[in-house]
Motif scaffolding. Structure first.
Motif, PDB file in Angstrom:
ATOM      1  N   ARG A  38       0.834  -1.207   0.000  1.00 55.00           N
ATOM      2  CA  ARG A  38       0.000   0.000   0.000  1.00 55.00           C
ATOM      3  C   ARG A  38       0.866   1.253   0.000  1.00 55.00           C
ATOM      4  NH1 ARG A  38      -4.112  -0.218   4.343  1.00 55.00           N
ATOM      5  NH2 ARG A  38      -5.502  -0.863   2.696  1.00 55.00           N
ATOM      6  N   GLU A  94      -4.774   8.332   0.190  1.00 59.60           N
ATOM      7  CA  GLU A  94      -4.699   6.919   0.536  1.00 59.60           C
ATOM      8  C   GLU A  94      -5.005   6.053  -0.673  1.00 59.60           C
ATOM      9  OE1 GLU A  94      -3.459   4.361   2.992  1.00 59.60           O
ATOM     10  OE2 GLU A  94      -4.043   6.187   4.023  1.00 59.60           O
ATOM     11  N   LEU A 101      -6.667   2.468  -1.248  1.00 65.45           N
ATOM     12  CA  LEU A 101      -7.493   1.514  -0.506  1.00 65.45           C
ATOM     13  C   LEU A 101      -7.685   0.247  -1.323  1.00 65.45           C
ATOM     14  CD1 LEU A 101     -10.157   4.136   0.542  1.00 65.45           C
ATOM     15  CD2 LEU A 101      -8.277   3.306   1.934  1.00 65.45           C
TER      16      LEU A 101
END
Length: 172
Positions: free
Chosen positions: A145, A163, A165
């Motif tokens: 990630r 972010e 996800l």
């Protein structure tokens, strides 16, 4: 006759110069070096300057305008990706991945969509080099990630992606 290294101290005992260096000057030098090391490392800052440490703590606790937590951003789902993973055996391993990007501002969505081919290419290049062992556990997924977030921010610069996800992930 006394040697030149010997000195006459108080009660008539003679101490050689080598013993003087060994038992007095050498420990003083070691202590001075240790004190300088402790001072340079900053361990004495709270003792020597107590006001500065409180100011430093207050600066760390005060949130920056850039880092201020905002509400949920804008979510941009990516198309499903299927990549062949690097494997040592003759059996091919596949990764099926569905990702969503979280942006800070709604106006950034159009910019991200404009560079989407570059983002997908960066993701594909990275994901194809992964081995199944690197994706095991939460630590492996976290590392992936973080790497994907770094790559998307490089590709979408100056847009800031908050972010990456994982919506769906399947290893076959």
């Amino acid at each position: 006759m006394a040697d030149e290294d010997d000195e006459d101290i108080g009660g008539g005992k003679k101490v050689s110069g080598k013993k003087l260096v060994l038992f007095i000057l050498l420990p003083l030098l070691v202590l001075a070096g240790a004190g300088a090391g402790v001072y340079m490392s900053g361990l004495l800052d709270p003792i020597l300057n107590p006001g500065a440490s409180e100011e430093h703590v207050a600066e760390e606790e005060a949130p920056n305008e850039e880092e201020a937590p905002s509400g949920p951003g804008v979510f941009v789902p990516l198309d499903e990706m299927t990549v062949t993973l690097r494997s040592a055996g003759s059996k091919a391993r596949y990764l099926k991945l569905q990702l969503t990007l979280e942006l800070e501002k709604a106006e950034d969505e159009e910019r991200v969509r404009a560079v989407m081919p570059r983002i997908i290419d960066n993701f594909q290049v990275f994901l194809r080099e992964l081995r199944v062992e690197e994706m095991e556990g939460s630590q492996g997924i976290y590392r992936i990630r973080e790497e994907l977030l770094t790559r998307v921010n490089q590709a979408a610069n100056p847009v800031k992606v908050k972010e990456v996800l994982f919506t769906d992930m399947l290893i076959q």
